[in-house]
Write a protein that holds these residues in place. Structure first.
Motif, PDB file in Angstrom:
ATOM      1  N   ILE A  67       0.846  -1.195   0.000  1.00 44.05           N
ATOM      2  CA  ILE A  67       0.000   0.000   0.000  1.00 44.05           C
ATOM      3  C   ILE A  67       0.883   1.248   0.000  1.00 44.05           C
ATOM      4  O   ILE A  67       1.822   1.352   0.781  1.00 44.05           O
ATOM      5  N   ASP A  68       0.561   2.165  -0.882  1.00 41.80           N
ATOM      6  CA  ASP A  68       1.209   3.476  -0.926  1.00 41.80           C
ATOM      7  C   ASP A  68       0.321   4.411  -0.107  1.00 41.80           C
ATOM      8  O   ASP A  68      -0.803   4.717  -0.526  1.00 41.80           O
ATOM      9  N   ASN A  69       0.797   4.820   1.060  1.00 46.47           N
ATOM     10  CA  ASN A  69      -0.036   5.607   1.977  1.00 46.47           C
ATOM     11  C   ASN A  69      -0.554   6.897   1.339  1.00 46.47           C
ATOM     12  O   ASN A  69      -1.697   7.285   1.580  1.00 46.47           O
ATOM     13  N   PHE A  75      -7.084   8.727  -2.483  1.00 48.33           N
ATOM     14  CA  PHE A  75      -8.288   8.074  -3.015  1.00 48.33           C
ATOM     15  C   PHE A  75      -9.404   7.986  -1.980  1.00 48.33           C
ATOM     16  O   PHE A  75     -10.562   8.291  -2.280  1.00 48.33           O
ATOM     17  N   PHE A  76      -9.073   7.562  -0.762  1.00 50.04           N
ATOM     18  CA  PHE A  76     -10.090   7.312   0.262  1.00 50.04           C
ATOM     19  C   PHE A  76     -10.298   8.469   1.236  1.00 50.04           C
ATOM     20  O   PHE A  76     -11.203   8.412   2.067  1.00 50.04           O
ATOM     21  N   HIS A  77      -9.474   9.474   1.159  1.00 47.07           N
ATOM     22  CA  HIS A  77      -9.576  10.657   2.035  1.00 47.07           C
ATOM     23  C   HIS A  77      -9.463  10.291   3.514  1.00 47.07           C
ATOM     24  O   HIS A  77     -10.164  10.845   4.357  1.00 47.07           O
ATOM     25  N   ARG A  78      -8.564   9.347   3.809  1.00 50.96           N
ATOM     26  CA  ARG A  78      -8.291   8.919   5.177  1.00 50.96           C
ATOM     27  C   ARG A  78      -6.958   8.178   5.172  1.00 50.96           C
ATOM     28  O   ARG A  78      -6.521   7.689   4.143  1.00 50.96           O
ATOM     29  N   LYS A  79      -6.349   8.115   6.340  1.00 49.20           N
ATOM     30  CA  LYS A  79      -5.115   7.353   6.475  1.00 49.20           C
ATOM     31  C   LYS A  79      -5.427   5.862   6.370  1.00 49.20           C
ATOM     32  O   LYS A  79      -6.503   5.410   6.780  1.00 49.20           O
ATOM     33  N   ILE A 151      -8.438   0.335  -8.839  1.00 52.28           N
ATOM     34  CA  ILE A 151      -7.786   1.534  -8.323  1.00 52.28           C
ATOM     35  C   ILE A 151      -6.273   1.345  -8.340  1.00 52.28           C
ATOM     36  O   ILE A 151      -5.783   0.215  -8.486  1.00 52.28           O
ATOM     37  N   ASP A 152      -5.555   2.429  -8.170  1.00 46.03           N
ATOM     38  CA  ASP A 152      -4.098   2.400  -8.118  1.00 46.03           C
ATOM     39  C   ASP A 152      -3.659   2.973  -6.779  1.00 46.03           C
ATOM     40  O   ASP A 152      -3.489   4.179  -6.643  1.00 46.03           O
ATOM     41  N   VAL A 153      -3.532   2.111  -5.773  1.00 40.45           N
ATOM     42  CA  VAL A 153      -3.132   2.566  -4.430  1.00 40.45           C
ATOM     43  C   VAL A 153      -1.927   1.802  -3.888  1.00 40.45           C
ATOM     44  O   VAL A 153      -1.657   1.844  -2.698  1.00 40.45           O
TER      45      VAL A 153
END
Length: 164
Positions: A67-69, A75-79, A151-153
């Motif tokens: 996971i790229d923080n 994308f998710f607007h959260r940590k 997605i690309d995360v």
């Protein structure tokens, strides 16, 4: 939850008979790759994150991806906060080592597929136990997981290997 429940779930796509069960553990990317005789990157690991509610965010990614923080937060607007083992069971119905995007018990769970998987013709997600897997194309995985999309995360998988 068990592999039996996942097999029952996969019957709607006639994929129940394709579930493989092993005499050895496939609970980690490395163990699953050994059990299947494939490169670890082809293992489709399901990562479980908090959504700050009663649901969760499940991301299915290639075995060599991390996971790229920054991408996750954008994308998710959260940590990115991974669920504890107890939270994983409570929010997915699966235990660590068998977490998969199939037969999720929580209707508030959101499943996403990471782009890192698309470089393979087929991938191998777990099937609800620490000694099971199924081989699926990316299109089959998208259908059977009822994923919300691609997605690309992740990071690490597009970078060249470090040669020492």
């Amino acid at each position: 939850m068990s592999v039996t429940t996942v097999k029952e779930y996969l019957k709607q796509w006639n994929k129940d008979a394709a579930v493989r069960e092993f005499e050895v553990s496939s609970a980690t990317v490395e163990l699953a790759a050994q059990a299947l005789g494939v490169e670890p990157a082809r293992i489709a690991k399901t990562l479980s994150f908090s959504d700050d509610g009663d649901g969760c965010i499940l991301i299915v990614a290639a075995g060599d991806a991390k996971i790229d923080n920054a991408k996750f937060k954008a994308f998710f607007h959260r940590k990115a906060r991974m669920l504890s083992p107890d939270e994983v069971i409570a929010r997915t119905g699966h235990a660590i080592g068998g977490v998969c995007p199939f037969a999720i018990t929580n209707p508030a769970a959101r499943i996403w597929l990471d782009e890192s998987l698309k470089r393979f013709a087929t991938v191998f997600p777990a099937c609800g136990s620490s000694n099971s897997a199924i081989e699926l194309t990316c299109a089959e995985l998208e259908t059977c997981s009822r994923a919300l999309g691609w997605i690309d995360v992740c990071k690490g998988w597009t970078e060249p290997p470090i040669i020492c």
